[in-house]
Enzyme design. Structure first.
Site, PDB file in Angstrom:
ATOM      1  N   ASP A  13       0.785  -1.254   0.000  1.00 41.64           N
ATOM      2  CA  ASP A  13       0.000   0.000   0.000  1.00 41.64           C
ATOM      3  C   ASP A  13       0.810   1.295   0.000  1.00 41.64           C
ATOM      4  OD1 ASP A  13      -1.886  -1.974   0.279  1.00 41.64           O
ATOM      5  OD2 ASP A  13      -2.771  -1.213   2.123  1.00 41.64           O
ATOM      6  N   LYS A  99      -6.952  -4.990  -2.547  1.00 41.51           N
ATOM      7  CA  LYS A  99      -7.662  -5.432  -1.346  1.00 41.51           C
ATOM      8  C   LYS A  99      -8.559  -4.322  -0.825  1.00 41.51           C
ATOM      9  CE  LYS A  99      -3.972  -4.059   1.701  1.00 41.51           C
ATOM     10  NZ  LYS A  99      -4.796  -2.991   2.312  1.00 41.51           N
ATOM     11  N   CYS A 143      -1.960  -2.339   7.797  1.00 44.67           N
ATOM     12  CA  CYS A 143      -1.858  -3.347   6.740  1.00 44.67           C
ATOM     13  C   CYS A 143      -0.554  -4.129   6.765  1.00 44.67           C
ATOM     14  CB  CYS A 143      -2.118  -2.698   5.390  1.00 44.67           C
ATOM     15  SG  CYS A 143      -3.857  -2.216   5.251  1.00 44.67           S
TER      16      CYS A 143
HETATM   17  C1  VGL Z   1      -4.613   1.016   5.824  1.00 41.48           C
HETATM   18  C2  VGL Z   1      -5.980   2.152   7.272  1.00 41.48           C
HETATM   19  C3  VGL Z   1      -7.027   2.039   6.392  1.00 41.48           C
HETATM   20  C4  VGL Z   1      -3.256   0.493   5.516  1.00 41.48           C
HETATM   21  C5  VGL Z   1      -5.656   0.874   4.939  1.00 41.48           C
HETATM   22  O1  VGL Z   1      -2.919   0.308   4.321  1.00 41.48           O
HETATM   23  O2  VGL Z   1      -2.493   0.256   6.478  1.00 41.48           O
HETATM   24  N1  VGL Z   1      -4.792   1.658   6.995  1.00 41.48           N
HETATM   25  N2  VGL Z   1      -6.862   1.396   5.230  1.00 41.48           N
END
Ligand code: VGL
Ligand code: ZN
Length: 209
Positions: A13, A99, A143
């Site tokens: 991410d 995801k 994540c």
């Molecule tokens: C994430 C909060 C909300 C992440 C994703 O990638 O860690 N954190 N959505």
């Protein structure tokens, strides 16, 4: 089997919305971009798989504050915020997995991610013969944490790239606690440049030069 052959890099991410000026900025989130770009180049040169997950939400999801979730709207499918950070150099062979697509789920773990063809990460890794994962990305306390704990539960040997992670820190200390949890679960830690692989044989895929 050549020990090098069973390693892969998982970049979690590294997207605009998790970087400064994004919708859900991780403090200094962009500091992971250069080390992870180097790691990706290194793995690709060794012919080892590079996987990049992306948070990929529908506009309406229980993950978002307006619909009962914890987070401001971020990483909406196809948006600029959902694009990988422009400085992240991903080799052309990189497998992108998505995801957070299910509007009922947070989808923190990369093991909830699928390729464009719908292949889940675990199946992909099994097909590639991967047993060791090097993990970096955003965010340490969400994540990255979920992905690392899932990987360990599934029996992968996991090394967290310490200069390739950054945390949201909703509560101060969340990242530190997440790292302790990962360590207790069996994760190893090293910097992208300093990392050496314990296993006999093959060259370290992360080592520079
Ligand atoms: C994430 C909060 C909300 C992440 C994703 O990638 O860690 N954190 N959505
Ligand atoms: Zn999200």
């Amino acid at each position: 089997m050549n020990v090098e052959r069973d390693a892969a890099l998982l970049i979690v991410d590294v997207q605009n919305d998790f970087c400064p000026n994004g919708a859900l900025p991780v403090p200094q989130g962009d500091r992971v971009v250069a080390p992870l770009s180097r790691a990706a180049e290194r793995f690709a040169l060794e012919g080892l798989p590079v996987l990049a997950s992306r948070d990929w939400h529908p506009t309406v999801t229980k993950h978002f504050q307006p619909y009962g979730g914890s987070w401001p709207v971020h990483c909406v499918q196809g948006s600029e915020g959902a694009a990988f950070h422009p400085g992240l150099r991903l080799p052309p062979e990189t497998v992108v997995i998505s995801k957070g697509i299910d509007p009922e789920l947070d989808g923190y773990s990369a093991f909830e991610a699928v390729t464009d063809n719908g292949t889940p990460l675990a199946e992909l890794l099994a097909g590639l013969g991967v047993r060791r994962l090097y993990v970096g990305g955003l965010a340490t306390d969400y994540c990255v944490r979920s992905s690392v704990l899932d990987a360990l539960r599934l029996g992968f040997e996991v090394t967290v790239l310490t200069d390739g992670i950054a945390g949201v820190e909703v509560n101060p200390g969340d990242s530190e606690r997440a790292l302790e949890e990962m360590e207790r679960a069996g994760a190893r830690f090293c910097g992208v440049s300093a990392c050496t692989v314990r296993n006999e044989g093959g060259r370290d895929p992360v080592q520079q030069g």
